[in-house]
Design a protein around this motif. Structure first.
Motif, PDB file in Angstrom:
ATOM      1  N   THR A   3       0.825  -1.200   0.000  1.00 55.47           N
ATOM      2  CA  THR A   3       0.000   0.000   0.000  1.00 55.47           C
ATOM      3  C   THR A   3       0.861   1.252   0.000  1.00 55.47           C
ATOM      4  N   GLN A  80     -10.432  -1.865   1.317  1.00 54.46           N
ATOM      5  CA  GLN A  80      -9.621  -0.871   1.993  1.00 54.46           C
ATOM      6  C   GLN A  80      -9.559   0.409   1.166  1.00 54.46           C
ATOM      7  N   ILE A  83      -6.634   2.149  -1.837  1.00 57.57           N
ATOM      8  CA  ILE A  83      -6.076   1.033  -2.596  1.00 57.57           C
ATOM      9  C   ILE A  83      -6.472   1.185  -4.060  1.00 57.57           C
ATOM     10  N   ASP A 138      -5.494 -11.013   2.645  1.00 57.61           N
ATOM     11  CA  ASP A 138      -5.089  -9.884   1.821  1.00 57.61           C
ATOM     12  C   ASP A 138      -5.286 -10.243   0.352  1.00 57.61           C
ATOM     13  N   ARG A 143      -7.341  -5.440  -0.373  1.00 58.92           N
ATOM     14  CA  ARG A 143      -6.747  -5.264   0.954  1.00 58.92           C
ATOM     15  C   ARG A 143      -5.234  -5.384   0.891  1.00 58.92           C
ATOM     16  N   ASN A 144      -4.572  -4.308   1.254  1.00 58.03           N
ATOM     17  CA  ASN A 144      -3.131  -4.243   1.494  1.00 58.03           C
ATOM     18  C   ASN A 144      -2.235  -4.360   0.262  1.00 58.03           C
ATOM     19  N   TYR A 145      -2.794  -4.713  -0.886  1.00 58.04           N
ATOM     20  CA  TYR A 145      -1.983  -4.801  -2.101  1.00 58.04           C
ATOM     21  C   TYR A 145      -2.714  -4.124  -3.260  1.00 58.04           C
ATOM     22  N   HIS A 146      -2.024  -3.158  -3.864  1.00 55.80           N
ATOM     23  CA  HIS A 146      -2.625  -2.451  -4.981  1.00 55.80           C
ATOM     24  C   HIS A 146      -2.899  -3.395  -6.146  1.00 55.80           C
TER      25      HIS A 146
END
Length: 377
Positions: A3, A80, A83, A138, A143-146
């Motif tokens: 992120t 999220q 993102i 994730d 969530r947490n990774y583009h």
């Protein structure tokens, strides 16, 4: 986590542009196209130049707020803010160190597509080999990774990339993600040679389910939809029988086909609440129901059909574990009519039009894609 983005100087030193275009989620119906720093892969990571990203129904539901977002009062959340969305992507690896190429079995210059889940490798599920149900869960684009609605994307060391042929159009290669999900749903159904299998929905996922059921050599594959055009496409994917549920009584027709008993297997891929009761009613006793869809609203059914009336096996299906090699093989072999499935492609700047087209359920589009690497002609 991916992120975060490095200072522009880091990208410049690597020979990359300092900034790139990316779609950023700021909450429901608040996605914007922004210039952000180009990410630089760390040790064991790879940098992908994104060629294509599919727009999924779950992307649309997230956009309209059906998802719960981190930072909101409701929890648990599976999406999220801040993102970049897009989990159905394919692209070329343009940066990777020796650790990354050795770990993933991928070389710089290879085209890859990645599984949506980015499993932690440490939770109970990952340790047991059930990585697609990873506890932290994730995911690219959520969530947490583009995700892939950007010009570049970092593939972390714990991701699960797969090589795919450069001979395919990029938006066809990106279809490996939804197709693997379709095949996993088919696997969950435990199809045998004498089964009558009903697939509800002839969108991208449903068409993949039809192809998967045909590959399993089911006795009869029946496709349901409200669009005659999509039903015709289902026949090209392997359906033996098609039923327009807007014009015909699917439950009665299935019972007529089976001496009044009902189908052996029903796989739900529409995301519409009415399709759930439809499936329970058209299955035979001791039949198998597989639910794949992400619903935008609550579903209410008579659970006594599942228990007292029919003693059904009801199974869920999530993501596409262990089905990626088969999905990629199908795409590379040209088994599916991909030119007809991948109906619409957009530039990254037109991402909103792509989302709006997916929302137009009455339209003729099937698979909508965004091509971040393409420039206006």
């Amino acid at each position: 986590m991916s992120t975060t983005t490095p200072a522009p100087e880091a990208a410049a030193q690597s020979g990359l542009p300092e900034t790139m275009e990316a779609v950023v989620c700021h909450g429901p119906e608040n996605y914007t196209l922004e210039r952000v720093p180009v990410p630089v892969p760390g040790p064991g990571e790879m940098l992908m130049k994104v060629e294509a990203v599919g727009v999924c129904a779950s992307d649309l539901k997230c956009y309209h707020g059906a998802a719960k977002f981190w930072g909101d009062e409701n929890r648990p959340a599976w999406a999220q803010k801040e993102i970049t969305p897009g989990h159905e992507f394919a692209g070329i690896i343009i940066r990777a160190d020796d650790e990354a190429t050795a770990h993933h079995g991928v070389d710089v210059g290879d085209r890859v597509t990645c599984e949506q889940i980015v499993p932690c490798g440490q939770c109970r599920y990952c340790v047991r080999g059930e990585y697609w149900m990873c506890g932290p869960h994730d995911m690219f684009g959520f969530r947490n990774y583009h995700g892939g609605m950007a010009e570049y994307l970092v593939v972390p060391k714990i991701a699960r990339p797969h090589r795919i042929s450069k001979d395919l159009p990029a938006h066809h290669a990106a279809f490996a993600e939804p197709l693997s999900c379709s095949l996993h749903a088919v696997e969950r159904a435990g199809i045998t040679f004498d089964d009558i299998v009903v697939i509800a929905g002839c969108g991208p996922i449903g068409l993949g389910m039809v192809a998967g059921a045909r590959a399993k050599a089911a006795l009869t594959v029946v496709a349901l939809d409200m669009s005659d055009d999509k039903l015709a496409l289902a026949r090209k994917c392997g359906a033996d029988v098609t039923i327009n549920v807007g014009k015909q009584d699917a439950v009665q027709l299935i019972k007529d086909m089976t001496d009044g008993y009902g189908a052996d297997v029903y796989i739900e891929g529409t995301g519409h609440p009415s399709a759930v009761g439809q499936g329970l009613n058209l299955l035979r006793k001791l039949g198998r129901y597989v639910e794949y869809s992400v619903f935008g609203s609550d579903v209410t059914v008579d659970w006594s059909i599942i228990s007292d009336d029919k003693e059904l096996d009801v199974r869920g299906a999530h993501l596409g574990p262990h089905c990626w090699p088969a999905a990629i093989k199908m795409l590379e072999a040209g088994i599916l009519p991909m030119n007809e499935i991948c109906t619409d492609q957009f530039l990254l700047k037109d991402f909103q039009a792509a989302l709006d087209l997916v929302a137009d359920t009455a339209g003729a589009s099937v698979k909508v894609s965004i091509l971040p690497g393409r420039t206006p002609e």
